[in-house]
Design a protein around this motif. Structure first.
Motif, PDB file in Angstrom:
ATOM      1  N   UNK A 235      12.928  73.642  32.737  1.00  0.00           N
ATOM      2  CA  UNK A 235      12.623  73.468  34.168  1.00  0.00           C
ATOM      3  C   UNK A 235      12.033  74.693  34.853  1.00  0.00           C
ATOM      4  N   UNK A 236      12.588  75.866  34.588  1.00  0.00           N
ATOM      5  CA  UNK A 236      12.070  77.060  35.263  1.00  0.00           C
ATOM      6  C   UNK A 236      10.657  77.388  34.794  1.00  0.00           C
ATOM      7  N   UNK A 237      10.360  77.085  33.538  1.00  0.00           N
ATOM      8  CA  UNK A 237       9.008  77.340  33.029  1.00  0.00           C
ATOM      9  C   UNK A 237       8.014  76.338  33.603  1.00  0.00           C
ATOM     10  N   UNK A 238       8.461  75.112  33.799  1.00  0.00           N
ATOM     11  CA  UNK A 238       7.591  74.107  34.424  1.00  0.00           C
ATOM     12  C   UNK A 238       7.186  74.567  35.820  1.00  0.00           C
ATOM     13  N   UNK A 239       8.147  75.015  36.591  1.00  0.00           N
ATOM     14  CA  UNK A 239       7.845  75.507  37.933  1.00  0.00           C
ATOM     15  C   UNK A 239       6.908  76.702  37.867  1.00  0.00           C
ATOM     16  N   UNK A 240       7.148  77.579  36.902  1.00  0.00           N
ATOM     17  CA  UNK A 240       6.303  78.764  36.761  1.00  0.00           C
ATOM     18  C   UNK A 240       4.871  78.390  36.441  1.00  0.00           C
ATOM     19  N   UNK A 241       4.671  77.388  35.603  1.00  0.00           N
ATOM     20  CA  UNK A 241       3.307  76.953  35.270  1.00  0.00           C
ATOM     21  C   UNK A 241       2.556  76.562  36.540  1.00  0.00           C
ATOM     22  N   UNK A 242       3.206  75.829  37.421  1.00  0.00           N
ATOM     23  CA  UNK A 242       2.567  75.451  38.680  1.00  0.00           C
ATOM     24  C   UNK A 242       2.246  76.681  39.516  1.00  0.00           C
ATOM     25  N   UNK A 243       3.184  77.620  39.580  1.00  0.00           N
ATOM     26  CA  UNK A 243       2.966  78.802  40.404  1.00  0.00           C
ATOM     27  C   UNK A 243       1.941  79.758  39.807  1.00  0.00           C
ATOM     28  N   UNK A 244       1.652  79.592  38.536  1.00  0.00           N
ATOM     29  CA  UNK A 244       0.572  80.358  37.912  1.00  0.00           C
ATOM     30  C   UNK A 244      -0.776  79.658  38.082  1.00  0.00           C
ATOM     31  N   UNK A 245      -0.759  78.518  38.763  1.00  0.00           N
ATOM     32  CA  UNK A 245      -2.001  77.790  39.015  1.00  0.00           C
ATOM     33  C   UNK A 245      -2.470  76.929  37.867  1.00  0.00           C
ATOM     34  N   UNK A 246      -1.563  76.587  36.940  1.00  0.00           N
ATOM     35  CA  UNK A 246      -1.939  75.803  35.760  1.00  0.00           C
ATOM     36  C   UNK A 246      -1.218  74.460  35.709  1.00  0.00           C
TER      37      UNK A 246
ATOM     38  N   UNK B 210      -2.681  71.345  34.043  1.00  0.00           N
ATOM     39  CA  UNK B 210      -2.747  71.294  32.584  1.00  0.00           C
ATOM     40  C   UNK B 210      -1.482  70.701  31.965  1.00  0.00           C
ATOM     41  N   UNK B 211      -0.436  70.498  32.773  1.00  0.00           N
ATOM     42  CA  UNK B 211       0.812  69.950  32.243  1.00  0.00           C
ATOM     43  C   UNK B 211       0.672  68.464  31.939  1.00  0.00           C
ATOM     44  N   UNK B 212       0.966  68.095  30.696  1.00  0.00           N
ATOM     45  CA  UNK B 212       0.908  66.691  30.291  1.00  0.00           C
ATOM     46  C   UNK B 212       2.290  66.162  29.930  1.00  0.00           C
ATOM     47  N   UNK B 213       3.301  67.023  29.918  1.00  0.00           N
ATOM     48  CA  UNK B 213       4.658  66.590  29.600  1.00  0.00           C
ATOM     49  C   UNK B 213       5.680  67.580  30.116  1.00  0.00           C
ATOM     50  N   UNK B 214       6.854  67.054  30.523  1.00  0.00           N
ATOM     51  CA  UNK B 214       7.941  67.905  31.029  1.00  0.00           C
ATOM     52  C   UNK B 214       9.244  67.141  30.848  1.00  0.00           C
ATOM     53  N   UNK B 215      10.378  67.837  30.983  1.00  0.00           N
ATOM     54  CA  UNK B 215      11.660  67.168  30.816  1.00  0.00           C
ATOM     55  C   UNK B 215      12.070  66.468  32.106  1.00  0.00           C
ATOM     56  N   UNK B 216      13.084  65.620  31.977  1.00  0.00           N
ATOM     57  CA  UNK B 216      13.585  64.904  33.161  1.00  0.00           C
ATOM     58  C   UNK B 216      14.296  65.853  34.118  1.00  0.00           C
ATOM     59  N   UNK B 217      14.629  67.044  33.639  1.00  0.00           N
ATOM     60  CA  UNK B 217      15.286  68.024  34.495  1.00  0.00           C
ATOM     61  C   UNK B 217      14.296  68.940  35.212  1.00  0.00           C
ATOM     62  N   UNK B 218      13.029  68.807  34.922  1.00  0.00           N
ATOM     63  CA  UNK B 218      11.991  69.606  35.576  1.00  0.00           C
ATOM     64  C   UNK B 218      11.677  68.945  36.922  1.00  0.00           C
ATOM     65  N   UNK B 219      12.230  69.495  37.984  1.00  0.00           N
ATOM     66  CA  UNK B 219      12.165  68.833  39.292  1.00  0.00           C
ATOM     67  C   UNK B 219      11.408  69.625  40.349  1.00  0.00           C
ATOM     68  N   UNK B 220      10.919  70.807  39.997  1.00  0.00           N
ATOM     69  CA  UNK B 220      10.169  71.630  40.940  1.00  0.00           C
ATOM     70  C   UNK B 220       8.798  71.973  40.359  1.00  0.00           C
ATOM     71  N   UNK B 221       7.761  71.967  41.212  1.00  0.00           N
ATOM     72  CA  UNK B 221       7.737  71.570  42.630  1.00  0.00           C
ATOM     73  C   UNK B 221       7.775  70.049  42.776  1.00  0.00           C
ATOM     74  N   UNK B 222       8.653  69.568  43.611  1.00  0.00           N
ATOM     75  CA  UNK B 222       8.919  68.135  43.724  1.00  0.00           C
ATOM     76  C   UNK B 222       7.680  67.321  44.082  1.00  0.00           C
ATOM     77  N   UNK B 223       6.783  67.900  44.865  1.00  0.00           N
ATOM     78  CA  UNK B 223       5.621  67.144  45.314  1.00  0.00           C
ATOM     79  C   UNK B 223       4.545  67.006  44.246  1.00  0.00           C
TER      80      UNK B 223
END
Length: 257
Positions: free
Chosen positions: A8-19, A22-35
């Motif tokens: 989850x924390x890496x998923x959020x980081x990917x968004x904050x890095x502007x990428x 490019x995400x095509x998959x994430x876990x059910x616990x990856x909830x940020x950024x919610x929008x």
């Protein structure tokens, strides 16, 4: 680039890095950024990802964390020929290094440097405040940080949470426990006599009712039990800059700007 994140924390980081696109998959616990994260396909949980589906998604990189994810999953994905980025930062400095490393892997160095430098600057300020306080002869704030109920469980000195709170000038009463997340009894908590008992919002969602319960079971003053934001203190990455400051605040040791 096609990215799957299993932390989850890496998923959020990917968004904050502007990428994030490019995400095509994430876990059910990856909830940020919610929008934005809701648009990314779920591929299971952190401990039980859908490996076959991940392979079908043909990612160029899968992001994992050594504590959040199982070694077996990493080995299976590597055997399928999928490139992995595996991290396990233990403290603020390690998180800054991880952010820079992931930024390089995702060709997002400038964004990564901004986050990493913020972590380092805030950490330096918090450490300086802790050192100044210690120089006056003031004792460290003794704390316990609980993450679970039934059984009650705390964090030892071998945890990211410990590192942030220790950096701020706190002393973990269960730092020397053999287990990273030791079981503790109300009797042990009473004997340890911490100045503050932090009740995390995750993985167990502590509430004020649990603080009342523990105060009654331990005999410690109710005001010592404080609800704490577990995401700020345990999600390494985008939240770490705020987490560095929050660690000082939740111990009552807010550094001066």
């Amino acid at each position: 680039m096609r990215i799957v994140s299993l932390c989850p924390s890496l998923t959020e980081l990917v968004f904050d890095l502007g990428r994030g696109d490019a995400l095509v998959g994430r876990t059910k616990f990856c909830v940020h950024p919610a929008d934005r994260v809701a648009a990314v396909e779920k591929v299971g949980g952190t401990k039980n990802p859908k490996l076959a589906r991940i392979v079908e998604l043909a990612p160029d990189l899968v992001l994992l964390n050594e504590e959040e994810n199982r070694r077996e999953a990493a080995e299976a994905l590597a055997a399928a020929g999928i490139p992995l980025h595996v991290s396990f930062p233990r403290d603020a400095a390690g998180t800054a290094a991880m952010v820079r490393d992931l930024g390089a892997a995702l060709d997002a160095r400038d964004a990564a440097e901004s986050i990493a430098a913020d972590i380092e600057a805030r950490s330096a300020r918090v450490r300086a405040a802790a050192d100044a306080r210690a120089a006056t002869g003031a004792p460290p704030v003794r704390w316990a940080y609980l993450i679970w109920r039934r059984p009650w469980m705390a964090v030892s000195g071998d945890t990211f949470v410990h590192a942030l709170l220790a950096q701020a000038g706190g002393a973990n009463v269960f730092a020397d426990a053999e287990a990273r997340y030791p079981e503790v009894t109300p009797t042990a908590l009473t004997a340890a006599d911490p100045d503050v008992v932090l009740l995390s919002s995750e993985p167990f969602p502590f509430t004020g009712a649990h603080a009342d319960e523990l105060a009654a079971e331990t005999g410690l003053p109710r005001e010592r039990f404080v609800l704490a934001d577990g995401e700020l203190l345990s999600w390494h990455g985008s939240r770490t800059p705020a987490g560095v400051d929050y660690a000082a605040q939740v111990l009552g040791l807010t550094p001066q700007s």
